[in-house]
Design an enzyme around this catalytic site. Structure first.
Site, PDB file in Angstrom:
ATOM      1  N   HIS A 175      -9.698-111.093 -90.384  1.00 49.01           N
ATOM      2  CA  HIS A 175      -9.016-110.261 -91.377  1.00 49.01           C
ATOM      3  C   HIS A 175      -9.770-110.330 -92.694  1.00 49.01           C
ATOM      4  O   HIS A 175      -9.715-111.334 -93.411  1.00 49.01           O
ATOM      5  CB  HIS A 175      -7.574-110.717 -91.592  1.00 49.01           C
ATOM      6  CG  HIS A 175      -6.751-109.716 -92.355  1.00 49.01           C
ATOM      7  ND1 HIS A 175      -5.825-108.893 -91.750  1.00 49.01           N
ATOM      8  CD2 HIS A 175      -6.725-109.395 -93.675  1.00 49.01           C
ATOM      9  CE1 HIS A 175      -5.269-108.105 -92.664  1.00 49.01           C
ATOM     10  NE2 HIS A 175      -5.800-108.397 -93.836  1.00 49.01           N
ATOM     11  N   CYS A 176     -10.479-109.268 -93.010  1.00 46.39           N
ATOM     12  CA  CYS A 176     -11.190-109.180 -94.282  1.00 46.39           C
ATOM     13  C   CYS A 176     -11.293-107.711 -94.679  1.00 46.39           C
ATOM     14  O   CYS A 176     -11.027-106.818 -93.870  1.00 46.39           O
ATOM     15  CB  CYS A 176     -12.576-109.822 -94.188  1.00 46.39           C
ATOM     16  SG  CYS A 176     -13.572-109.258 -92.788  1.00 46.39           S
ATOM     17  N   HIS A 177     -11.651-107.474 -95.928  1.00 44.77           N
ATOM     18  CA  HIS A 177     -11.700-106.117 -96.459  1.00 44.77           C
ATOM     19  C   HIS A 177     -13.035-105.863 -97.157  1.00 44.77           C
ATOM     20  O   HIS A 177     -13.727-106.804 -97.568  1.00 44.77           O
ATOM     21  CB  HIS A 177     -10.593-105.896 -97.499  1.00 44.77           C
ATOM     22  CG  HIS A 177      -9.212-106.178 -97.010  1.00 44.77           C
ATOM     23  ND1 HIS A 177      -8.487-105.284 -96.254  1.00 44.77           N
ATOM     24  CD2 HIS A 177      -8.412-107.266 -97.182  1.00 44.77           C
ATOM     25  CE1 HIS A 177      -7.297-105.807 -95.980  1.00 44.77           C
ATOM     26  NE2 HIS A 177      -7.228-107.001 -96.539  1.00 44.77           N
ATOM     27  N   ARG A 234      -3.100 -99.941 -88.756  1.00 42.11           N
ATOM     28  CA  ARG A 234      -2.240-100.792 -89.585  1.00 42.11           C
ATOM     29  C   ARG A 234      -1.076-100.011 -90.161  1.00 42.11           C
ATOM     30  O   ARG A 234      -1.233 -98.908 -90.698  1.00 42.11           O
ATOM     31  CB  ARG A 234      -3.064-101.406 -90.723  1.00 42.11           C
ATOM     32  CG  ARG A 234      -2.388-102.603 -91.389  1.00 42.11           C
ATOM     33  CD  ARG A 234      -3.220-103.137 -92.528  1.00 42.11           C
ATOM     34  NE  ARG A 234      -2.833-104.515 -92.856  1.00 42.11           N
ATOM     35  CZ  ARG A 234      -3.057-105.088 -94.031  1.00 42.11           C
ATOM     36  NH1 ARG A 234      -3.688-104.426 -94.983  1.00 42.11           N
ATOM     37  NH2 ARG A 234      -2.690-106.338 -94.252  1.00 42.11           N
ATOM     38  N   HIS A 279      -1.006-112.112 -91.640  1.00 41.95           N
ATOM     39  CA  HIS A 279      -0.687-113.143 -92.634  1.00 41.95           C
ATOM     40  C   HIS A 279       0.618-113.899 -92.349  1.00 41.95           C
ATOM     41  O   HIS A 279       1.421-114.124 -93.266  1.00 41.95           O
ATOM     42  CB  HIS A 279      -0.601-112.520 -94.037  1.00 41.95           C
ATOM     43  CG  HIS A 279      -1.784-111.703 -94.426  1.00 41.95           C
ATOM     44  ND1 HIS A 279      -3.082-112.035 -94.077  1.00 41.95           N
ATOM     45  CD2 HIS A 279      -1.884-110.536 -95.141  1.00 41.95           C
ATOM     46  CE1 HIS A 279      -3.911-111.131 -94.568  1.00 41.95           C
ATOM     47  NE2 HIS A 279      -3.222-110.203 -95.193  1.00 41.95           N
ATOM     48  N   ASP A 290      -9.075-113.102 -95.384  1.00 43.83           N
ATOM     49  CA  ASP A 290      -8.434-112.111 -96.254  1.00 43.83           C
ATOM     50  C   ASP A 290      -9.309-111.786 -97.474  1.00 43.83           C
ATOM     51  O   ASP A 290      -8.819-111.272 -98.475  1.00 43.83           O
ATOM     52  CB  ASP A 290      -7.040-112.552 -96.694  1.00 43.83           C
ATOM     53  CG  ASP A 290      -6.220-111.427 -97.314  1.00 43.83           C
ATOM     54  OD1 ASP A 290      -6.490-110.256 -96.983  1.00 43.83           O
ATOM     55  OD2 ASP A 290      -5.330-111.719 -98.139  1.00 43.83           O
ATOM     56  N   ASN A 325      -4.675-107.829-104.447  1.00 43.46           N
ATOM     57  CA  ASN A 325      -3.299-107.962-104.943  1.00 43.46           C
ATOM     58  C   ASN A 325      -2.846-109.421-105.002  1.00 43.46           C
ATOM     59  O   ASN A 325      -1.683-109.735-104.751  1.00 43.46           O
ATOM     60  CB  ASN A 325      -2.326-107.148-104.073  1.00 43.46           C
ATOM     61  CG  ASN A 325      -2.524-105.660-104.236  1.00 43.46           C
ATOM     62  OD1 ASN A 325      -2.441-105.135-105.344  1.00 43.46           O
ATOM     63  ND2 ASN A 325      -2.826-104.976-103.136  1.00 43.46           N
TER      64      ASN A 325
END
Length: 277
Positions: A9-11, A102, A159, A226, A231
């Site tokens: 999970h990464c952006h 998602r 998460h 993450d 945010n």
């Protein structure tokens, strides 16, 4: 890290001169292009990645597609689609390496999808056996438990469902999450330990929940950084600390390999022969 370890999970964000943010976005993060993500993974010893489309890019997947192409088989993607997404676009995303869609149920990212919208998304991705990634918080996993059970596809909960650990390990949300894991169709990302921790920088309580979930469903648990922590307000975690926390969650090398290699390979449809050279 074991060979083939995956950040599940990464952006990536931008660069905006090439991949601008969506006009109607609810937040504007600092840029974090794919080169920065790759540098982090080299530092941490991570060979694979699942890049999750960010709400700030909306349904424009140009940045994600660019990263998947540059990854040379090392990366998979999770998209954001809706009822207006053409089937041929879903096919294009699948061929590029996208394996999930998602759904957001978090107010800071906009309105939650309606039941009709969810059915449309499921119908679009079902021919490709994608998973549905669920982003909830607080009691959201309990509020949407029946919805999760009704989805005829694997569901991956982001998460650790962002449960409120101030409510304790026997809370309604934790109980719902653990019950869903017993269905055999639900997976969980033990990412976001920093987001769940009640007394950061200490993350003992979120690590304890992660250990519990690993015990409940060792074959359906994956982990991610993450990065770059969008945010996040107040405590900003160090990705090295989050990686080190794995030593408190996994009981040994076999657990670590399962969480970082074997489970992501199955969940995200990686090539079992190993990452591309």
């Amino acid at each position: 890290m074991p060979a083939g370890a995956c950040d599940s999970h990464c952006h990536i964000f931008g660069p905006t001169h090439t991949f601008p943010f969506a006009p109607g976005r609810t937040f504007t993060p600092p840029e974090a292009p794919r080169e920065r993500l790759r540098e982090l993974h080299r530092l941490l010893g991570l060979e694979r990645a699942v890049i999750v489309q960010s709400a700030c890019h909306g349904t424009d997947h140009s940045a994600l597609l660019d990263a998947l192409e540059a990854g040379g088989g090392r990366c998979r993607g999770v998209a954001i689609i809706d009822s207006t997404t053409p089937p041929e676009e879903v096919r294009r995303l699948h061929e590029a390496g996208v394996r999930g869609a998602r759904l957001h149920f978090t107010p800071h990212l906009g309105s939650a999808p309606s039941e009709e919208e969810i059915r449309s998304v499921v119908g679009l991705v079902r021919p490709y056996d994608w998973h549905i990634a669920l982003h909830v918080q607080g009691d959201g996993i309990a509020d949407h438990e029946e919805l999760v059970r009704s989805i005829p596809l694997p569901v991956v909960v982001d998460h650790m469902a962002r449960v409120d650990l101030r409510d304790g390990p026997e809370s309604r949300a934790v109980s719902a999450l653990r019950g869903l894991l017993q269905t055999g169709r639900v997976w969980v990302k033990i990412s976001g330990a920093d987001r769940l921790a009640t007394a950061p920088p200490r993350m003992d309580d979120s690590a304890e929940l992660a250990r519990l979930l690993v015990t409940d469903a060792p074959e359906r648990v994956v982990w991610g950084t993450d990065f770059p922590h969008p945010n996040t307000h107040g405590f900003m975690p160090d990705d090295g600390d989050l990686t080190d926390l794995l030593s408190e969650i996994a009981s040994g090398s076999a657990d670590l390999k399962r969480i970082l290699v074997d489970n992501p390979t199955r969940c995200f449809d990686f090539d079992e022969t190993g990452p591309a050279s």
